[in-house]
Write a protein that holds these residues in place. Sequence first.
Motif, PDB file in Angstrom:
ATOM      1  N   SER A  99       0.818  -1.216   0.000  1.00 10.37           N
ATOM      2  CA  SER A  99       0.000   0.000   0.000  1.00 10.37           C
ATOM      3  C   SER A  99       0.856   1.271   0.000  1.00 10.37           C
ATOM      4  O   SER A  99       0.319   2.373   0.129  1.00 10.37           O
ATOM      5  CB  SER A  99      -0.964   0.003   1.191  1.00 10.37           C
ATOM      6  OG  SER A  99      -0.244  -0.051   2.390  1.00 10.37           O
ATOM      7  N   LEU A 119      -4.071  -8.925  -2.431  1.00  4.33           N
ATOM      8  CA  LEU A 119      -4.696  -7.588  -2.516  1.00  4.33           C
ATOM      9  C   LEU A 119      -5.810  -7.400  -1.496  1.00  4.33           C
ATOM     10  O   LEU A 119      -6.164  -6.268  -1.165  1.00  4.33           O
ATOM     11  CB  LEU A 119      -5.210  -7.331  -3.941  1.00  4.33           C
ATOM     12  CG  LEU A 119      -4.140  -6.802  -4.904  1.00  4.33           C
ATOM     13  CD1 LEU A 119      -4.665  -6.829  -6.336  1.00  4.33           C
ATOM     14  CD2 LEU A 119      -3.696  -5.392  -4.541  1.00  4.33           C
ATOM     15  N   TRP A 125      -7.139   0.124  -3.221  1.00  7.62           N
ATOM     16  CA  TRP A 125      -6.205  -0.435  -4.207  1.00  7.62           C
ATOM     17  C   TRP A 125      -5.605   0.634  -5.133  1.00  7.62           C
ATOM     18  O   TRP A 125      -4.711   0.316  -5.924  1.00  7.62           O
ATOM     19  CB  TRP A 125      -6.923  -1.447  -5.098  1.00  7.62           C
ATOM     20  CG  TRP A 125      -7.295  -2.731  -4.439  1.00  7.62           C
ATOM     21  CD1 TRP A 125      -7.246  -3.028  -3.104  1.00  7.62           C
ATOM     22  CD2 TRP A 125      -7.784  -3.916  -5.098  1.00  7.62           C
ATOM     23  NE1 TRP A 125      -7.684  -4.314  -2.896  1.00  7.62           N
ATOM     24  CE2 TRP A 125      -8.018  -4.874  -4.097  1.00  7.62           C
ATOM     25  CE3 TRP A 125      -8.043  -4.239  -6.428  1.00  7.62           C
ATOM     26  CZ2 TRP A 125      -8.515  -6.156  -4.398  1.00  7.62           C
ATOM     27  CZ3 TRP A 125      -8.525  -5.507  -6.723  1.00  7.62           C
ATOM     28  CH2 TRP A 125      -8.750  -6.460  -5.715  1.00  7.62           C
ATOM     29  N   THR A 128      -1.811   1.239  -5.145  1.00  6.97           N
ATOM     30  CA  THR A 128      -1.124  -0.014  -5.482  1.00  6.97           C
ATOM     31  C   THR A 128      -1.201  -0.271  -6.991  1.00  6.97           C
ATOM     32  O   THR A 128      -0.185  -0.586  -7.633  1.00  6.97           O
ATOM     33  CB  THR A 128      -1.789  -1.184  -4.711  1.00  6.97           C
ATOM     34  OG1 THR A 128      -1.880  -0.823  -3.340  1.00  6.97           O
ATOM     35  CG2 THR A 128      -1.021  -2.468  -4.875  1.00  6.97           C
ATOM     36  N   CYS A 190     -13.315  -4.691  -7.330  1.00 11.31           N
ATOM     37  CA  CYS A 190     -12.119  -5.452  -7.746  1.00 11.31           C
ATOM     38  C   CYS A 190     -11.682  -4.997  -9.137  1.00 11.31           C
ATOM     39  O   CYS A 190     -10.499  -5.025  -9.463  1.00 11.31           O
ATOM     40  CB  CYS A 190     -12.398  -6.952  -7.790  1.00 11.31           C
ATOM     41  SG  CYS A 190     -12.901  -7.668  -6.230  1.00 11.31           S
TER      42      CYS A 190
END
Length: 239
Positions: A99, A119, A125, A128, A190
């Motif tokens: 992160s 993850l 996210w 990242t 996602c």
Amino acid sequence: MELIREKILSAYEQMAERYNALIDHKPHNAYYDRPNTLELIPQIEGKSILDAACGPGKYAEILLSKGASITGFDISPTMVQLAKERNPDAGDFFVHDLSMPCHMLEDESFDVVLCALALHYVQDWTLTIREFYRVLKPKGILVISIEHPFFEYNYFNSKRYFDIEHVKGIWKGFGKPVEVNSFRRPLGECLAPITDNGFYVDKLIEPKPTPEFEALDPRHFKELNDFPAFMCLRAVRKD
Ligand SMILES: C[S@@+](CC[C@H](N)C(=O)[O-])C[C@H]1O[C@@H](n2cnc3c(N)ncnc32)[C@H](O)[C@@H]1O
């Protein structure tokens, strides 16, 4: 947030040795995640691969044996040490948090970024994925495996599908039971961080276990043939 990160780190520090001892043949890794995820990496030989959250370096071992060069990092110093011991002659492994920005890695330096089963330890996210984009060469490939969002919704008995939720479970398969904290998210959360940050999704696999799984764990073999626990995805850097 900082506290959850510390708990995740502490859990993996506690599990690292046992995780490493089991990883070669643990059914969910060896006969479910790895074969399906590796199938998404085309032409491994000669590729420069970043193994993000490399754990004890089992993926690295396989990829090195197929002629890739590997850079790997993990938040757990014990996992990094185990990855070095597993791959004593090749690979560059260091401690780093997914992160956080990867200042130590140059722009456009990898053909492939692999991030297997990690993850869900990161709440947001965006940074990242942007770092994965930055370190990949144009048209480079991002391959990830994660817990399937529908599986997690059931497993954690969630009532709020659309939220990103902090969840925890007790893992009993790696010695003393350990509390493992993570973040579950809906399918859209996602995909959006990937497609909103310079990638298109090229292939998505809802994996099935390989035949070797059945003899080792027949109950989960049946369950995984009825409903997926993981999801594997390949995305391509657009430019
Ligand atoms: C389930 S293991 C998977 C390891 C490896 N990718 C594999 O599939 O064999 C998850 C790994 O993610 C690492 N991890 C968890 N949170 C992380 C973070 N924020 N940054 C880097 N690594 C992290 C853990 O230490 C652990 O090694």
